[in-house]
Scaffold this active site. Structure first.
Site, PDB file in Angstrom:
ATOM      1  CG  HIS A 272       6.174  -5.549  -4.148  1.00 36.95           C
ATOM      2  ND1 HIS A 272       4.891  -5.232  -4.080  1.00 36.95           N
ATOM      3  CD2 HIS A 272       6.668  -4.470  -3.740  1.00 36.95           C
ATOM      4  CE1 HIS A 272       4.700  -4.134  -3.358  1.00 36.95           C
ATOM      5  NE2 HIS A 272       5.757  -3.574  -3.223  1.00 36.95           N
TER       6      HIS A 272
ATOM      7  CD  GLU B 167       3.136  -8.123  -5.422  1.00 38.63           C
ATOM      8  OE1 GLU B 167       3.736  -8.601  -4.853  1.00 38.63           O
ATOM      9  OE2 GLU B 167       2.791  -6.825  -5.205  1.00 38.63           O
TER      10      GLU B 167
ATOM     11  CB  SER C  78     -19.455  -7.052 -28.042  1.00 39.67           C
ATOM     12  OG  SER C  78     -18.357  -7.940 -27.464  1.00 39.67           O
ATOM     13  N   GLY C  79     -18.583  -9.629 -30.065  1.00 39.62           N
ATOM     14  CA  GLY C  79     -17.594 -10.228 -30.754  1.00 39.62           C
ATOM     15  C   GLY C  79     -16.593 -10.373 -29.938  1.00 39.62           C
ATOM     16  N   GLY C  80     -16.183  -9.599 -28.870  1.00 40.71           N
ATOM     17  CA  GLY C  80     -15.474  -9.506 -27.953  1.00 40.71           C
ATOM     18  C   GLY C  80     -15.252 -11.044 -27.028  1.00 40.71           C
ATOM     19  CB  VAL C  81     -12.524 -12.670 -25.234  1.00 41.35           C
ATOM     20  CG1 VAL C  81     -11.880 -11.623 -24.592  1.00 41.35           C
ATOM     21  CG2 VAL C  81     -12.345 -14.004 -24.612  1.00 41.35           C
TER      22      VAL C  81
ATOM     23  N   GLY D  61       0.820  -1.139   0.020  1.00 34.94           N
ATOM     24  CA  GLY D  61      -0.061   0.050  -0.040  1.00 34.94           C
ATOM     25  C   GLY D  61       0.958   1.251  -0.214  1.00 34.94           C
TER      26      GLY D  61
ATOM     27  CB  CYS E  17       5.302  -4.111   0.379  1.00 36.00           C
ATOM     28  SG  CYS E  17       6.164  -2.518   0.044  1.00 36.00           S
ATOM     29  CE1 TYR E  18       0.882   0.965   5.612  1.00 33.13           C
ATOM     30  CE2 TYR E  18      -0.657  -0.965   5.571  1.00 33.13           C
ATOM     31  CZ  TYR E  18      -0.188   0.520   6.269  1.00 33.13           C
ATOM     32  OH  TYR E  18      -1.035   0.960   6.999  1.00 33.13           O
TER      33      TYR E  18
ATOM     34  CB  SER F  37     -20.236 -10.641 -24.750  1.00 34.02           C
ATOM     35  OG  SER F  37     -19.735 -10.333 -26.124  1.00 34.02           O
ATOM     36  CB  ALA F  38     -17.325 -14.465 -27.219  1.00 30.59           C
TER      37      ALA F  38
END
Ligand code: XMP
Length: 525
Positions: A184, A186, A238-241, A67, A94-95, A243-244
């Site tokens: 970190h 991560e 929409s053609g996007g991943v 943080g 960290c924090y 909603s598909a």
């Protein structure tokens, strides 16, 4: 709890859960993703969570995020100290590490210069062998970003590794099942970071590696069936991943009770509309209403040049067209949306300034009077792609780059006309084709062409030309919040440029955008 929340809760009811406590900034999301990469389900919770609430969740482990604050300033975020006595394994980062030291009787000081970036971490000679760091090298490179550091470890803890600016960079108390690292683990810049996280989860906290997309699909299918029963659902594609994948998952659960609506705004990429219909209707056998609404969109956009006016016009008309199409599935009570976990987290945080008013298929207003089905609301983007692949969606859909809801409408600067869309579609297709041919498609977050509202002088075959420039935009990013311009090799850029000028009539110049975000945004409008 909404229907969609109940559905999500049912999916993870039997999952071991790691709670990632958010102490601010953007660290928590990345930690949660890394935990899932170790195949353990994780959720982000605010630091105001009480010990009683934690106990009720019965998590397998808890991770405190980093943080931006110092634990020594007034009103810096704390955690209910009773959490330390629950016996749940805790990893502080960290924090989070400093907070553990401060709350359990150690000391945190701000006397040094701090450490930022790549830092060397050394095992403290003679420190006891501990499970957390046993399999790590005695000396390793880690990513640091801190000003304060733990200067005295709490009773019962030992410091097992140090860096120049952090004499207690790893502290451990196996008896209380509490561990903490100043660095970190991560971030990708800590090469052994994921190893440490996996070690904590699997060996210290005893979590099994059971969070797999196959299990997720099975549990989701059951939860969706329980939520929808014998009702009917519709889903905007929409053609996007996102909603598909949502549509494919819901289709697996309820089959013909699902109808998809695909609104072709005329602002899609080249051949995209056909591809959506082909994939979902012809191959997946999903019932699909294909609304060809390009004329309505172009009429509505005539004369509009202000980016926000264009976005609003497209968003509103989209909802209207969607509502009209709903007439074909009158009894549909459920609306399937491709909401992802980052959207869920974000909507729970304080309001950020509106940079652009976003519109997407997932952003249909709630007053459309549907019960929402949001089967992806627990998933990160990479998990959504994995689910899509597992459900048998083709690569072109699963690996499709993000595409804005208003489509090419925000990549044409100034007024949007059918001619400009046609020109941009051709140029854009070349950019993406060449990127794919160079094998760069997956490492690049988004790549596309932009058509600015200016003309430029050129010379072709001894003739003066006065044509359109095209701007190529390609960025790398983890989450679209920040982005860097992609270092595409010059020869690839050159091929893109010469193909665009030779193959797209009316274009006589190509430029490459080298602005990162911030200060730019990914899209031009
Ligand atoms: P910016 O341009 O704000 O874009 O850096 C960040 C990401 O969001 C996408 N984008 C949108 N997505 N509806 C969407 O669903 C929208 O209205 C919209 N506007 C931008 C953009 O493509 C990038 O991935």
């Amino acid at each position: 709890m909404s229907g969609a929340e109940a559905e999500a809760a049912a999916v993870v009811a039997d999952q071991e859960t790691v709670l990632v406590v958010d102490f601010g900034a953007q660290y928590a999301q990345l930690i949660a993703r890394r935990v899932r990469e170790a195949r353990v389900y994780s959720e982000i919770v605010p630091h105001t969570i009480t010990a009683a609430e934690v106990a009720e969740r019965a998590p397998a482990a808890i991770i405190f995020s980093g943080g931006p604050k110092s634990v020594n300033v007034e009103h810096s975020p704390r955690i209910d100290p009773a959490i330390y006595d629950l016996g749940v394994p805790i990893l502080g980062i960290c924090y989070g590490a400093q907070l553990i030291a401060a709350q359990l009787g150690g000391e945190v000081g701000g006397g040094g210069a701090g450490e930022y970036g790549r830092t060397s971490l050394t095992r403290i000679a003679g420190s006891p062998s501990t499970l957390l760091t046993d399999d790590l090298p005695d000396e390793q490179s880690v990513w640091m970003s801190h000003f304060d550091a733990v200067t005295r470890v709490p009773d019962g803890f030992v410091a097992t590794a140090a860096s120049e600016g952090a004499p207690a960079a790893v502290i451990e108390c196996p008896d209380r099942r509490i561990w903490a690292v100043q660095y970190h683990p991560e971030v990708a810049h800590t090469p052994h970071g994921q190893q440490l996280i996996a070690r904590f989860l699997h060996d210290l906290a005893g979590c099994a590696a059971e969070w797999t997309m196959g299990n997720f699909i099975d549990a989701s299918v059951e939860a969706i069936r329980a939520q929808v029963g014998s009702g009917r659902a519709i889903c905007g594609l929409s053609g996007g991943v996102d909603s598909a994948v949502a549509a494919a998952l819901v289709h697996r659960a309820i089959g013909s009770q699902l109808t998809c609506v695909f609104v072709d705004t005329g602002l899609m990429r080249k051949d995209e509309g056909e591809q959506v219909v082909d994939t979902f209707h012809r191959h997946q056998g999903i019932e699909l209403i294909h609304v060809r609404a390009a004329d309505r969109f172009f009429d509505r956009l005539a004369g509009l040049t202000d980016p926000e006016d264009k976005r609003k016009a497209i968003g509103e008309l989209f909802i209207r067209v969607f509502e009209d199409a709903r007439g074909g599935v009158e009894d549909a009570r459920f609306l399937v949306q491709g909401t992802l976990y980052p959207d869920v987290i974000e909507s729970g945080t304080a309001h950020a300034a509106t940079i652009k008013s976003h519109h997407n298929v997932g952003g249909l207003p709630e007053d459309l009077d549907f019960d929402l089905v949001e089967p992806l609301r627990l998933l990160f983007k990479d998990e959504v792609r994995a689910v899509g692949a597992e459900l048998g969606l083709p690569d072109e859909i699963v690996w499709r780059q993000p595409f804005p809801g208003p489509g090419l409408g925000v990549r044409i600067i100034g007024e949007v006309t059918p001619d400009k869309v046609a020109l941009l579609q051709e140029a854009d297709a070349i950019v993406r084709e060449e990127l794919r041919a160079a094998g760069l498609e997956r490492e690049i977050w988004q790549s596309f062409a932009v058509l600015p509202d200016i003309r430029t002088v050129g010379v072709m075959g001894d003739e003066r030309t006065y044509g359109h420039p095209i701007i190529i935009r390609a960025v790398t990013s983890e989450d679209a919040m920040t982005a860097d311009w992609a270092r595409i090799p010059y020869d690839v850029l050159e091929t893109m440029a010469s193909r665009i000028i030779n193959e797209v009539p009316g274009v006589n110049r190509v430029a490459y955008d080298i602005t990162s975000k911030p200060p730019g945004t990914i899209e031009w409008e």
